[in-house]
Every structure is written in structure tokens, then in C-alpha cells.
Design an enzyme around this catalytic site. Structure first.
Site, PDB file in Angstrom:
ATOM      1  N   HIS A  88       0.841  -1.204   0.000  1.00  0.00           N
ATOM      2  CA  HIS A  88       0.000   0.000   0.000  1.00  0.00           C
ATOM      3  C   HIS A  88       0.872   1.249   0.000  1.00  0.00           C
ATOM      4  O   HIS A  88       0.638   2.189  -0.788  1.00  0.00           O
ATOM      5  CB  HIS A  88      -0.908  -0.014   1.233  1.00  0.00           C
ATOM      6  CG  HIS A  88      -1.582   1.297   1.503  1.00  0.00           C
ATOM      7  ND1 HIS A  88      -2.840   1.605   1.020  1.00  0.00           N
ATOM      8  CD2 HIS A  88      -1.174   2.389   2.198  1.00  0.00           C
ATOM      9  CE1 HIS A  88      -3.172   2.830   1.402  1.00  0.00           C
ATOM     10  NE2 HIS A  88      -2.172   3.324   2.123  1.00  0.00           N
ATOM     11  N   GLU A  89       1.880   1.286   0.886  1.00  0.00           N
ATOM     12  CA  GLU A  89       2.760   2.458   0.957  1.00  0.00           C
ATOM     13  C   GLU A  89       3.551   2.628  -0.333  1.00  0.00           C
ATOM     14  O   GLU A  89       3.783   3.751  -0.781  1.00  0.00           O
ATOM     15  CB  GLU A  89       3.707   2.324   2.151  1.00  0.00           C
ATOM     16  CG  GLU A  89       3.023   2.263   3.511  1.00  0.00           C
ATOM     17  CD  GLU A  89       2.119   3.447   3.776  1.00  0.00           C
ATOM     18  OE1 GLU A  89       2.418   4.560   3.275  1.00  0.00           O
ATOM     19  OE2 GLU A  89       1.098   3.276   4.470  1.00  0.00           O
ATOM     20  N   GLU A 120      -5.595   7.249  -1.076  1.00  0.00           N
ATOM     21  CA  GLU A 120      -5.483   6.064  -0.229  1.00  0.00           C
ATOM     22  C   GLU A 120      -6.230   4.876  -0.858  1.00  0.00           C
ATOM     23  O   GLU A 120      -5.759   3.732  -0.786  1.00  0.00           O
ATOM     24  CB  GLU A 120      -6.042   6.355   1.168  1.00  0.00           C
ATOM     25  CG  GLU A 120      -5.249   7.383   1.970  1.00  0.00           C
ATOM     26  CD  GLU A 120      -3.840   6.933   2.284  1.00  0.00           C
ATOM     27  OE1 GLU A 120      -3.601   5.706   2.319  1.00  0.00           O
ATOM     28  OE2 GLU A 120      -2.969   7.794   2.475  1.00  0.00           O
ATOM     29  N   HIS A 145       1.669   4.525  -3.037  1.00  0.00           N
ATOM     30  CA  HIS A 145       1.769   5.991  -3.013  1.00  0.00           C
ATOM     31  C   HIS A 145       2.986   6.458  -3.808  1.00  0.00           C
ATOM     32  O   HIS A 145       2.925   7.449  -4.535  1.00  0.00           O
ATOM     33  CB  HIS A 145       1.898   6.483  -1.563  1.00  0.00           C
ATOM     34  CG  HIS A 145       0.630   6.373  -0.775  1.00  0.00           C
ATOM     35  ND1 HIS A 145      -0.541   6.967  -1.173  1.00  0.00           N
ATOM     36  CD2 HIS A 145       0.360   5.745   0.406  1.00  0.00           C
ATOM     37  CE1 HIS A 145      -1.489   6.710  -0.284  1.00  0.00           C
ATOM     38  NE2 HIS A 145      -0.975   5.964   0.676  1.00  0.00           N
TER      39      HIS A 145
END
Length: 402
Positions: free
Chosen positions: A259-260, A339, A263
């Protein structure tokens, strides 16, 4: 806001989702559900009370002449204007810090009471003092340059100030991981080398240039979990809180890291920087138009004669705080969208929806988060989608995949 949050707002789980993996009753105990509801309501209420209180404090500093007093104190025995302005900023910053200390302490004790914080008072106070000096030095640099620009160019100061914020923001992002963050916590290479290899393998798939994963000791301060990719250029790094390592399974950790990485891959850091630069331009322009009018119209009541006076700083901060509050729904909306995109990227990269769901459940549980907050709370406070929406994103992705 009190009646809205404690009596009127509806924040439960929709009937159609009762008993599903999105229902907190399926992964939280009855005690945790009660604590989650109480803790969320108190924190939300404090947010909507403290922000207007900050505006009131700035107005009182101006209206009571306290700002003028700070200015007089800063002139005693000092010759250079930059030194006088620095002294004024220190008096103002120290006064507001002391004034809001009881509220900050209450937040800390509240977090401790509900089992989020594990930090003892001496450690918290140490971080509080570091916070004071880091924020003061940053604020001082900005204010000194800002009022120097106002002094030399009363009409175009806002444009010059905006141009300087660009390299300053990039510089702060560059030094954050290696200078500022280590002041608060100890960072060291990830101890679990097998896990590090798997994370770096994900990073390689995502084309993220990183040779090490860093671990930070947060267990002595909190039970909450976090992971992030920070910095730019050579100083970019992948960071995991040890609480995340201690409380999640390997597959859940890999999903969080994916997920990070999402970004990073989708350039959210640079998009955020561009948005910050554009919003700063607009904000400074608005202040340049409104502030002189306010001084002309209410200068006598506010004890301000002209904008170049350093005693006008509380009015500048008041307008800035107002604009940040008003812009919260927009910035939070963009953040929630990013997100969601990062969640989708993580599911593509790991192809493990079960790990995604269990990660969200554990994050909600350890942070005592509301899975479905009231609408006003969501638009003003939530930079991430509520857990109900994030779990639904997993379900929708799985259906689409099938």
C-alpha cells in the site's frame, strides 16, 4: 457539535453489512466496541472545539494588546530588526504553547487511558520539548523571511514568499527522514532479514530504489501501527513501526508495505507537493487581499497600525488557520482518493484480499477507530477512507477480479 456527535449522528454499520467482515462486532470484543465509540466521540469533539478556540486565542492576543506587549518586550536592549522579530516570535510561540499545554496533556492522558499510548510522562514531555523547538525554529525562519518580504514589497510580498516556499518545502522533505525523525525515535535496519528480502522484492517489482527497510522502536510509545515510504531522492526510505511487526502476520505486513509503495509508484508525494504549492499560492494571495482590509477596518480594535508590524502576526496566523480549516474537506477528499488507489495497487501487487481485510481489521482494533464515522467527521477529519469503505474496496476488487 456536542449534540451532533453524542446524540444525533448516525455512525453504525448498515444493516446489509451486519455480520460481514466489515462489521466491527465480528472482530472486536464488546468492551472494545464501547471504548471505540467513546474514544472516537471525545477526540472528534475536541477537534471541533480546539480549532475555534485557537482563533479566539489569536483574537484575544490582538484585542487585549498582548501582541503589542510582546513587541515592546522584544525591543528591550535589541538593535537589529531581525533579532527583535525573532524575540517576538519566541514570546508569542511560548505563550500559545503554555496556554494549550493542558489540552495537549489531556490528549496524551486520554490516549493513555484508552490503551493507545504506552508512553510514560517523561518520554512524552521529552517529545513535547523537541516538538516545541523543531516547530519554533521552522516557524521562525518562515516568519522572519515573510515579514522581511512584506517590508520590502508591500504589494508583491505574497508572490515572492510563494516562490521561496517551493525550495523550502523540498528541502524539508529531504531532511525529514535523516535529521528530524531521528530526534524522536531510533531508526535501524530491519532485524528480520527474511522479511526485509520479501519487502525489497516487492519494492523491486514496484521500481522503488531502496536497499534497506528501516525499523523504528514505537512499542514504548504506542500500541498503534504504521508503515510508510518517506523522503525524496537519495533520502527516500521504507519504514516500519515495530508495533506493526509485532502485531501483524507476514502477509499482512507485505500488504501494508505494498500500500505504501502504491503511493510512491502513483507519484502521490509529488502530486501532494504540487497541490501544496498551488494552495499556498492561493492562500498567500487571499491573505494579501484580506489582511490589509482588516487592518484598515478593525486596526484600532486589534491594536495593529500596519501590516509590516510584527504584532500583526497573530492576525496572519488566524487567517491561515481559518483557511486550513475551510480547505480540510477538499484536501481530505483528495487524500482519501489517493489512499483508495494505494489500496487497489496493493491488492494488485500482493493478490491477497484476505490479508487486506485482516490488516484493516487489526488497524481499526488497535487504534479504536470508527469503521463508519458521521459524515461531518469524515469530511473534516479523515485523510483515509473509513475502514468500512476500505474493506468494501477489497470486496469490490475481488468481485471484479472474479
Amino acid at each position: 457539535m456536542y449534540f451532533y456527535l453524542f446524540h444525533w449522528a448516525q455512525s453504525g454499520v448498515p444493516i446489509v453489512l451486519k455480520g460481514t467482515v466489515a462489521d466491527p462486532a465480528t472482530f472486536m470484543s464488546k468492551q472494545e466496541l464501547v471504548l471505540s465509540g467513546e474514544y472516537s466521540k471525545i477526540r472528534n469533539f475536541m477537534f471541533f472545539v480546539i480549532t475555534p478556540l485557537e482563533w479566539l486565542v489569536y483574537l484575544l492576543i490582538l484585542g487585549t494588546g498582548l501582541s503589542k506587549v510582546f513587541e515592546k518586550w522584544s525591543e528591550i536592549g535589541l538593535k537589529w530588526k531581525v533579532i527583535k522579530n525573532s524575540a517576538y516570535v519566541f514570546f508569542l510561540y511560548l505563550f500559545t504553547t503554555v496556554l494549550f499545554y493542558p489540552i495537549d496533556y489531556y490528549r496524551y492522558s486520554l490516549s493513555k487511558k484508552y490503551g493507545i499510548s504506552t508512553q510514560d510522562y517523561s518520554s512524552w514531555m521529552r517529545d513535547y520539548v523537541i516538538d516545541f523547538w523543531v516547530n519554533f525554529i521552522t516557524t521562525l525562519i518562515i516568519v522572519i523571511v515573510l515579514y522581511w518580504l512584506i517590508q520590502i514589497s508591500k504589494k508583491r510580498w505574497w508572490l515572492y514568499a510563494w516562490l521561496l516556499t517551493i525550495p523550502f518545502a523540498i528541502f524539508m522533505m529531504y531532511i525529514q527522514p535523516v535529521v528530524i525523525d531521528p530526534l524522536y525515535n531510533e531508526f535501524y535496519p530491519l532485524k528480520d532479514k527474511a522479511l526485509e528480502e520479501k519487502i525489497l522484492s516487492l519494492a523491486e517489482q514496484a521500481n522503488i530504489p531502496s536497499e534497506h527497510v528501516f525499523e523504528v522502536n514505537m512499542a514504548e510509545k504506542t500500541n498503534a501501527m504504521n508503515a510508510y515510504v518517506t523522503g525524496i531522492g537519495d533520502n527516500s526510505r521504507i519504514v516500519l513501526w515495530d508495533t506493526t511487526l509485532n502485531q501483524l502476520t507476514e502477509s499482512e505486513i507485505l500488504f501494508i508495505m505494498a500500500h505504501e509503495m502504491g503511493h510512491y509508484v502513483q507519484k502521490h508525494i509529488y502530486i501532494g507537493m504540487a497541490a501544496y504549492i498551488l494552495s499556498t499560492l492561493f492562500g498567500l494571495w487571499i491573505i494579501a487581499k484580506i489582511m490589509p482590509w482588516l487592518i484598515h477596518r478593525f486596526g484600532e480594535a486589534l491594536k495593529i497600525e500596519k501590516m509590516t508590524d510584527i504584532r500583526s502576526l497573530p492576525l496572519f496566523l488566524l487567517l491561515l488557520s481559518l483557511m486550513l480549516f475551510i480547505s480540510n474537506p477538499i484536501s481530505n477528499f483528495v487524500s482519501r482518493y489517493q489512499e483508495t488507489r494505494a489500496d487497489e495497487y496493493a491488492m494488485e501487487l500482493t493478490n491477497n484480499p484476505e490479508a487486506a481485510v485482516s490488516s484493516f481489521q487489526n488497524l481499526a482494533k488497535t487504534g479504536l477507530s470508527e469503521v463508519n464515522p458521521p459524515f461531518i467527521v469524515k469530511i473534516f477529519r479523515y485523510t483515509h477512507p473509513p475502514m468500512l469503505e476500505r474493506i468494501n474496496t477489497v470486496a469490490e476488487y475481488t468481485q471484479k477480479k472474479e
